[in-house]
Design an enzyme around this catalytic site. Structure first.
Site, PDB file in Angstrom:
ATOM      1  N   HIS A   1      39.664  47.003  50.552  1.00 50.77           N
ATOM      2  CA  HIS A   1      39.157  45.977  51.460  1.00 50.77           C
ATOM      3  C   HIS A   1      40.209  45.587  52.500  1.00 50.77           C
ATOM      4  O   HIS A   1      39.870  45.334  53.660  1.00 50.77           O
ATOM      5  CB  HIS A   1      38.657  44.748  50.687  1.00 50.77           C
ATOM      6  CG  HIS A   1      37.244  44.890  50.238  1.00 50.77           C
ATOM      7  ND1 HIS A   1      36.199  44.342  50.924  1.00 50.77           N
ATOM      8  CD2 HIS A   1      36.706  45.548  49.191  1.00 50.77           C
ATOM      9  CE1 HIS A   1      35.070  44.651  50.316  1.00 50.77           C
ATOM     10  NE2 HIS A   1      35.348  45.388  49.255  1.00 50.77           N
ATOM     11  N   ARG A   2      41.468  45.582  52.105  1.00 51.91           N
ATOM     12  CA  ARG A   2      42.535  45.300  53.081  1.00 51.91           C
ATOM     13  C   ARG A   2      42.549  46.352  54.182  1.00 51.91           C
ATOM     14  O   ARG A   2      42.690  46.028  55.362  1.00 51.91           O
ATOM     15  CB  ARG A   2      43.898  45.270  52.391  1.00 51.91           C
ATOM     16  CG  ARG A   2      44.171  43.992  51.674  1.00 51.91           C
ATOM     17  CD  ARG A   2      45.604  43.974  51.182  1.00 51.91           C
ATOM     18  NE  ARG A   2      45.851  42.720  50.516  1.00 51.91           N
ATOM     19  CZ  ARG A   2      46.639  42.574  49.472  1.00 51.91           C
ATOM     20  NH1 ARG A   2      47.277  43.605  48.977  1.00 51.91           N
ATOM     21  NH2 ARG A   2      46.799  41.401  48.924  1.00 51.91           N
TER      22      ARG A   2
ATOM     23  N   CYS B   1      26.333  48.976  49.623  1.00 50.46           N
ATOM     24  CA  CYS B   1      25.229  49.168  50.566  1.00 50.46           C
ATOM     25  C   CYS B   1      25.636  48.949  52.018  1.00 50.46           C
ATOM     26  O   CYS B   1      24.847  49.152  52.925  1.00 50.46           O
ATOM     27  CB  CYS B   1      24.066  48.252  50.221  1.00 50.46           C
ATOM     28  SG  CYS B   1      24.420  46.513  50.544  1.00 50.46           S
TER      29      CYS B   1
END
Length: 186
Positions: A48-49, A11
């Site tokens: 995410h990195r 989200c």
């Protein structure tokens, strides 16, 4: 000051939480909680990195046992995310690794870890998943996870100056405001 940022899957809650941390400035610690367990987890970790690259975060990988982690003092800490911490504490099944097999124990361990982190950071932003309760009964393990996560989210919301639900990428401030966050005393 503490802030809880939560919402459904994909989200925009992580990006929003990272923005809160960057807005505070200073030394920012990113506490990564995903267990390295297989190709899917590795792909999410790498994603995410890439998303946080260049933002100046130092990283602590801590999938469980946050209450015992060695943490140097920082200005801001970001916990990404509580859903992983709860699952890791609840389902590790290894007492030597800090595993619990009940919702209450897992919830206590996660909250104690975030409290430990808050003792070492001026500000803490915690990201959590909102699973909602859809009225369906699940197997015992899933029910324990949902119960532990609900306990942790409620306790973190009560202890936070700011609580934000991210819906479709839009922040909905349930407690506090961006002004409260920006003006919060360190």
């Amino acid at each position: 000051m503490r802030a809880l940022v939560f919402g459904g899957a994909a989200c925009g809650k992580s990006a929003f939480a990272e923005g809160l941390c960057c807005a505070r400035g200073g030394r920012v610690l990113y506490v990564a909680t995903m267990e390295r367990a297989g190709a899917d987890a590795e792909a999410r970790i790498e994603r995410h990195r890439r998303l946080r690259a260049g933002k100046g975060f130092s990283v602590l990988e801590c999938p469980r046992g946050l209450a015992h982690a060695k943490i140097e003092p920082v200005d801001v800490a970001l916990v990404e995310d509580v859903g992983n911490l709860v699952a890791n504490e609840l389902f590790s099944g290894r007492e030597d690794a800090g595993g619990c097999l009940d919702a209450e124990g897992a919830a206590r361990r996660v909250v104690a870890g975030i409290d430990h982190l808050a003792d070492r950071a001026d500000d803490v932003v915690v990201v959590s998943i909102d699973t909602g309760r859809d009225g369906v009964r699940y197997d015992e393990g899933t029910e324990a996870y949902l119960d532990a996560l609900a306990r942790v989210n409620a306790e973190l919301a009560a202890a936070s100056a700011c609580a934000v639900e991210v819906v479709c990428g839009l922040p909905v401030w349930l407690r506090g405001s961006m002004d409260v966050w920006k003006d919060g005393a360190r």
